[in-house]
Design a protein around this motif. Structure first.
Motif, PDB file in Angstrom:
ATOM      1  N   ARG A   1      25.121  -5.343 -27.775  1.00  0.00           N
ATOM      2  CA  ARG A   1      25.601  -3.968 -27.694  1.00  0.00           C
ATOM      3  C   ARG A   1      27.105  -3.986 -27.861  1.00  0.00           C
ATOM      4  O   ARG A   1      27.805  -4.549 -27.046  1.00  0.00           O
ATOM      5  CB  ARG A   1      25.325  -3.336 -26.315  1.00  0.00           C
TER       6      ARG A   1
ATOM      7  N   GLY B   1      27.041   6.377 -23.422  1.00  0.00           N
ATOM      8  CA  GLY B   1      27.133   5.085 -24.094  1.00  0.00           C
ATOM      9  C   GLY B   1      28.327   4.960 -25.022  1.00  0.00           C
ATOM     10  O   GLY B   1      28.435   3.994 -25.776  1.00  0.00           O
TER      11      GLY B   1
ATOM     12  N   LYS C   1      33.134   4.895 -22.315  1.00  0.00           N
ATOM     13  CA  LYS C   1      34.139   5.426 -21.379  1.00  0.00           C
ATOM     14  C   LYS C   1      34.243   4.555 -20.122  1.00  0.00           C
ATOM     15  O   LYS C   1      35.325   4.135 -19.734  1.00  0.00           O
ATOM     16  CB  LYS C   1      33.772   6.867 -20.985  1.00  0.00           C
ATOM     17  N   SER C   2      33.087   4.303 -19.514  1.00  0.00           N
ATOM     18  CA  SER C   2      33.106   3.485 -18.293  1.00  0.00           C
ATOM     19  C   SER C   2      33.614   2.085 -18.588  1.00  0.00           C
ATOM     20  O   SER C   2      34.288   1.469 -17.761  1.00  0.00           O
ATOM     21  CB  SER C   2      31.710   3.396 -17.688  1.00  0.00           C
ATOM     22  N   THR C   3      33.273   1.591 -19.774  1.00  0.00           N
ATOM     23  CA  THR C   3      33.712   0.245 -20.124  1.00  0.00           C
ATOM     24  C   THR C   3      35.238   0.175 -20.199  1.00  0.00           C
ATOM     25  O   THR C   3      35.843  -0.807 -19.760  1.00  0.00           O
ATOM     26  CB  THR C   3      33.065  -0.196 -21.453  1.00  0.00           C
TER      27      THR C   3
HETATM   28  N1  ATP Z   1      27.201  -4.329 -17.790  1.00  0.00           N
HETATM   29  C1  ATP Z   1      26.680  -4.029 -18.984  1.00  0.00           C
HETATM   30  N2  ATP Z   1      25.785  -4.851 -19.559  1.00  0.00           N
HETATM   31  C2  ATP Z   1      25.267  -4.575 -20.769  1.00  0.00           C
HETATM   32  N3  ATP Z   1      25.592  -3.510 -21.498  1.00  0.00           N
HETATM   33  C3  ATP Z   1      26.467  -2.635 -20.995  1.00  0.00           C
HETATM   34  C4  ATP Z   1      27.063  -2.858 -19.710  1.00  0.00           C
HETATM   35  N4  ATP Z   1      27.925  -1.839 -19.470  1.00  0.00           N
HETATM   36  C5  ATP Z   1      27.849  -1.032 -20.533  1.00  0.00           C
HETATM   37  N5  ATP Z   1      26.989  -1.507 -21.469  1.00  0.00           N
HETATM   38  C6  ATP Z   1      26.696  -0.905 -22.775  1.00  0.00           C
HETATM   39  O1  ATP Z   1      27.940  -0.597 -23.368  1.00  0.00           O
HETATM   40  C7  ATP Z   1      27.892   0.674 -23.989  1.00  0.00           C
HETATM   41  C8  ATP Z   1      28.969   1.557 -23.413  1.00  0.00           C
HETATM   42  O2  ATP Z   1      28.628   1.833 -22.061  1.00  0.00           O
HETATM   43  P1  ATP Z   1      29.518   2.699 -21.082  1.00  0.00           P
HETATM   44  O3  ATP Z   1      28.915   2.559 -19.733  1.00  0.00           O
HETATM   45  O4  ATP Z   1      30.930   2.324 -21.241  1.00  0.00           O
HETATM   46  O5  ATP Z   1      29.280   4.159 -21.627  1.00  0.00           O
HETATM   47  P2  ATP Z   1      29.803   5.544 -21.055  1.00  0.00           P
HETATM   48  O6  ATP Z   1      30.618   6.151 -22.108  1.00  0.00           O
HETATM   49  O7  ATP Z   1      30.419   5.365 -19.725  1.00  0.00           O
HETATM   50  O8  ATP Z   1      28.445   6.341 -20.938  1.00  0.00           O
HETATM   51  P3  ATP Z   1      27.936   7.355 -19.822  1.00  0.00           P
HETATM   52  O9  ATP Z   1      28.469   8.679 -20.203  1.00  0.00           O
HETATM   53  O10 ATP Z   1      26.457   7.315 -19.955  1.00  0.00           O
HETATM   54  O11 ATP Z   1      28.431   6.883 -18.494  1.00  0.00           O
HETATM   55  C9  ATP Z   1      26.481   1.196 -23.789  1.00  0.00           C
HETATM   56  O12 ATP Z   1      25.766   0.912 -24.942  1.00  0.00           O
HETATM   57  C10 ATP Z   1      25.955   0.394 -22.637  1.00  0.00           C
HETATM   58  O13 ATP Z   1      24.578   0.207 -22.765  1.00  0.00           O
END
Ligand code: ATP
Ligand code: MG
Lengths: 301, 263
Positions: free
Chosen positions: B19, B42, B45-47
């Motif tokens: 991913r 996805g 943002k959280s990443t």
């Molecule tokens: N710890 C992890 N292990 C595996 N994949 C992850 C992990 N954290 C995030 N991902 C993947 O990385 C991508 C980005 O995830 P992220 O959590 O940053 O999204 P987001 O923008 O915060 O989404 P949301 O609005 O649903 O919170 C997604 O495809 C997610 O599945």
């Protein structure tokens, strides 16, 4: 029966150690079975070789610290499952304990120990001895209470309660676990040293199954006397330990064989874990909480 | 204040579950800047927040806070720079401990902890003052266990705990999402106040576009691991939720025009 109370008060120090890992750190530590004997072995061999009983007993605390520290390192740095890390240290300690002792049993009968003054004065088995042992157990309890309310102690509590949060406040939870395991096993080693001196010998098998006695003390004590505040929870552990020994004593008087004691301990712990699942007992909050932390089910809730 | 440079992050690289979470992220925040982050599920943002806090390490690229390269530091090692509030109200506090104990732990953020008493009279008075600003009556419940508080109260407390030690960066990840509308309003109002009061450099993720436009001095939109829109104070004021929705539609339809491609 006074003997059972005396034993309960000495074993309370071990139970307080178990309380630190199981309740505060939420870590099921099985090192206890090994580190207890290590403490007994270190103190006994030193006493036999002419060291003062005080120095020998402090050394036993130190040996326990090291044992717990190793389990902590295995778990945090080696990324080994907590249960397995404890089992590994416990089993390795069996060989080490034999090395320390040189043989499977070390008699202390003619040696001057911490207990000798009480025994010579004919106080063992009297109310006076109970007072002395109570004071010692309570002193350890108060040190733990104090410690858990310091900045480090709060961080340790939080490590067992909400790891991610306390990391976000700059605490290395690895270090907290190592410290907690070391302190816990230090107390267990100290307890082993005292028991060896009390009973007049150290034996390679004296720690086997001890973790259950520790757990039973914590569970029974907190179910009956509560655990809302640390000062109450730790007192409950001391009382639980006394109660546990009294129950064992009663079982023996009822005609059960000393060899059945491990089975009884196991049944006691299983009962305390299973009962809270029944509707009727769910209302007894203390028991239900205990179960949560022991099984890890919803422990973070 | 915060400089994220050339950051890539791929989960499970080289496996069928690969991913790509972040592709070449470049983001700089000046001191006191309050950036709201929106984007589909996805988007990454959280990443971005997790890479800033040290919960995750980037595959490539660097993270600097106030000039310090923190890329290789673990989360607890860079905690002295960062205040965080999590989405889950349960996550930011320790339920079995009292309000004052929780606050003490936050108060000691990034300091070397010793064997001094965790809660002192002086700290208690300070906590009481701080809690008054929440207007939730918590100043009279210092010895109550945090597990007894409602989600909104806990989140307000987390916000206070994340900010009263004036961190260099404040990270908020959908911290109002789990609350009912009324509580969410309260916490979002408190957020604006506290950021203003301490002049905090802030990254706030939200799914609420109205909130993203109303709060903060800059807005970025993410999609599939990239920052595809970055608007400042001026332009933000002219933008409506409709405009943002329109922007989303464009991406969803796969119709990436040249302008968004270039950004
Ligand atoms: N710890 C992890 N292990 C595996 N994949 C992850 C992990 N954290 C995030 N991902 C993947 O990385 C991508 C980005 O995830 P992220 O959590 O940053 O999204 P987001 O923008 O915060 O989404 P949301 O609005 O649903 O919170 C997604 O495809 C997610 O599945
Ligand atoms: Mg997210």
């Amino acid at each position: 029966m006074i003997v059972a109370v005396e034993l309960g008060l000495i074993y309370a120090i071990m139970a307080l150690g178990v309380y630190l890992t199981f309740r505060i750190l939420n870590f099921p530590d099985l090192t206890v079975d090994g580190s207890f004997t290590t403490g007994a072995a270190v103190a006994s061999i030193m006493i036999i070789n002419g060291f003062s009983p005080v120095v020998s007993t402090i050394a036993a605390f130190g040996a326990g610290l090291v044992a717990g520290w190793i389990t902590g390192i295995l778990h945090t740095k080696g990324k080994i499952n907590g249960l397995l890390a404890g089992i590994l240290t416990m089993i390795a300690l069996y060989s080490i304990n034999l090395r320390i002792m040189g043989r499977a049993n070390l008699p202390l009968l003619r040696e001057e120990t911490l207990i000798t003054p009480l025994r010579d004065a004919g106080l063992l088995g009297t109310a006076m001895a109970v007072v002395v042992f109570s004071l010692f157990a309570l002193a350890v309890k108060f040190v733990i209470d104090w410690f858990l309310h310091t900045d480090v102690g709060l961080a340790m509590q939080a490590t067992g309660d909400n790891e991610e949060m306390i990391r976000s406040f700059g605490v290395s939870t690895d270090r907290m676990k190592i410290l907690g395991l070391a302190l816990s096993n230090g107390l267990v080693g100290l307890c082993g040293a005292l028991i060896a001196q009390y009973q007049g010998f150290a034996d390679i098998g004296m720690g086997i199954g001890l973790i259950l006695a520790g757990l039973a003390s914590v569970i029974i004590g907190q179910a009956i006397f509560g655990s809302r505040l640390i000062i109450i929870a730790s007192l409950a552990v001391v009382l639980g330990s006394v109660l546990y020994r009294v129950v064992i004593q009663l079982a023996l008087q009822a005609g059960l064989n000393p060899n059945d004691m491990k089975l009884i301990s196991a049944v006691l712990v299983v009962t305390a874990l299973v009962l809270p699942q029944w509707k009727f007992f769910k209302r007894i909050g203390g028991l239900a909480n205990m179960r949560k932390s022991l099984t890890g089910a919803g422990a973070k809730g | 204040m915060l400089d994220i440079t050339n950051v890539h992050k791929t989960f499970f690289a080289g496996t069928v579950n690969e991913r790509v979470a972040l592709k070449e992220i470049n983001l700089s925040l000046t001191p006191g800047e309050f950036v709201t982050v929106i984007g589909s599920n996805g988007a990454g943002k959280s990443t971005v927040l997790n890479i800033t806090s040290g919960k995750l390490r980037p595959d490539t690229g660097t993270v600097r806070i106030d000039g310090n390269d923190v890329t290789k530091l673990a989360d607890h090692q860079r905690a002295k720079f960062i205040g965080r509030v999590f989405q889950d109200p349960m996550a930011g506090t320790s339920p079995d401990m009292t309000i004052e104990q929780n606050m003490s732990m936050a108060y000691e953020r990034g300091k070397t902890r010793g064997l001094g008493p965790g809660v002192t009279k002086k700290k208690r008075e300070f906590f009481q003052e701080e809690l008054k600003s929440l207007e939730l009556g918590l100043e009279n419940r210092l010895k109550a266990k945090v597990g007894l508080l409602s989600g909104g109260q806990r989140q307000a407390l987390s916000l206070l705990m994340a900010t009263f030690s004036s961190p260099k960066i404040l990270l908020l990840d959908e911290h109002t999402a789990a609350l009912d509308p009324q509580r969410a309003d309260l916490v979002s109002r408190l957020t604006a106040e506290v950021v203003e009061r301490h002049q905090l450099t802030t990254l706030m993720v939200t799914h609420n576009m109205e909130q993203a436009l109303r709060l903060g001095s800059r807005l970025i939109m993410m999609h599939e691991g990239r920052i595809i829109l970055d608007i400042g104070q001026e332009q933000k004021r002219k933008t409506t939720v409709q405009d943002l929705l329109h922007e989303f539609e464009k991406i969803k339809g796969g119709a990436l025009d040249d302008r968004t491609m270039l950004q």
